[in-house]
Motif scaffolding. Sequence first.
Motif, PDB file in Angstrom:
ATOM      1  N   THR A  66      15.463  -2.513  15.413  1.00 39.90           N
ATOM      2  CA  THR A  66      14.212  -2.796  14.722  1.00 39.90           C
ATOM      3  C   THR A  66      13.170  -3.280  15.716  1.00 39.90           C
ATOM      4  N   SER A  68       9.009  -4.626  15.942  1.00 40.76           N
ATOM      5  CA  SER A  68       7.866  -5.110  15.181  1.00 40.76           C
ATOM      6  C   SER A  68       6.692  -5.268  16.135  1.00 40.76           C
ATOM      7  N   THR A 129      12.947   4.199   9.534  1.00 42.27           N
ATOM      8  CA  THR A 129      12.361   3.661   8.308  1.00 42.27           C
ATOM      9  C   THR A 129      11.170   2.805   8.710  1.00 42.27           C
ATOM     10  N   ASN A 131       8.472   0.170   7.316  1.00 44.02           N
ATOM     11  CA  ASN A 131       8.207  -0.741   6.210  1.00 44.02           C
ATOM     12  C   ASN A 131       6.703  -0.928   6.031  1.00 44.02           C
ATOM     13  N   THR A 134       3.252  -6.213   6.807  1.00 46.66           N
ATOM     14  CA  THR A 134       3.415  -7.541   6.223  1.00 46.66           C
ATOM     15  C   THR A 134       2.037  -8.129   5.911  1.00 46.66           C
ATOM     16  N   ARG A 139       3.680  -4.524  11.675  1.00 48.77           N
ATOM     17  CA  ARG A 139       4.423  -3.324  11.294  1.00 48.77           C
ATOM     18  C   ARG A 139       5.860  -3.494  11.770  1.00 48.77           C
ATOM     19  N   SER A 142      12.419   0.384  11.665  1.00 45.94           N
ATOM     20  CA  SER A 142      13.859   0.317  11.934  1.00 45.94           C
ATOM     21  C   SER A 142      14.406   1.708  12.177  1.00 45.94           C
TER      22      SER A 142
END
Length: 196
Positions: A66, A68, A129, A131, A134, A139, A142
Motif C-alpha cells: 500500500t 499513500s 485498488t 481508495n 481521505t 490518496r 493498494s
Amino acid sequence: MNQHITLTPPAQSLLHLSFDADQRGSGLGHTLTRISSTTPDPTPRVGVHADGLYFAPGEQLLLRVTASGAAEKNNADAFDSFQIIDCVIITRPQVIQRGAGLASKYSPPSPFLQAIGSCYPLQLDFRATVNPLTHDNVRIVSQDWKGSLDIGVSPGMWDLSLVLTVRITRGPGAISEVRVFWFDPETEVGSTGTMK
C-alpha cells in the motif's frame, strides 16, 4: 462404500507492506496478520519471538503493498499511483543448533517452498485498488499479489529482507520517479533447535 474426504485449506497470513510516496527514508512499514489460523501471534511484541515475524508451519503467505500520498487538486506533485517494478525476498539462514557435543544444524535456505535458494523474485502479478481520497486529500493505493508463498514445515530462523522497487506517478505533466524500499525483520518457522 463412498467416503467423502474433506480437505482443510491451509492457514493464511497477510504480510502488509506500506510506504508514503513522499517519505524521505526507504523503510517499509509492515504488519503480519493471521487471516485464518489458531497459531500464535505472527508479530509478537514480547517473548522469544518479539519484533520478528513468526510463521506457522504449512501456512500460506499473502502479500499486499500500500502506498499513500498527498493528492491535492491542481498540484503537479500530487500522488497518483505506483507500479511495482520488482519485488525480491532474500533470506539468510541462521544456525539453529550448535554447541559442545552437538552437530551443527542450519535452517534451510528459505522458509518458502517455492524458493530453491535464498533469493526469490516475486512474479509481477498484482491487482490494484484505489481508495477514495481521505478527508485530508490523501490518496491510498493498494496492490495485492495474486500469488501466495507456502511456508515449509521444517523449523528454522532467517534474516529476511524484502526489497521493493516502484515507479511513483504523480499529477499531469509530472515526471515519474523510481524508488527502492525495503525491510528486514528476523523470521522464524515453528520451534527451533538448541543453542548452547
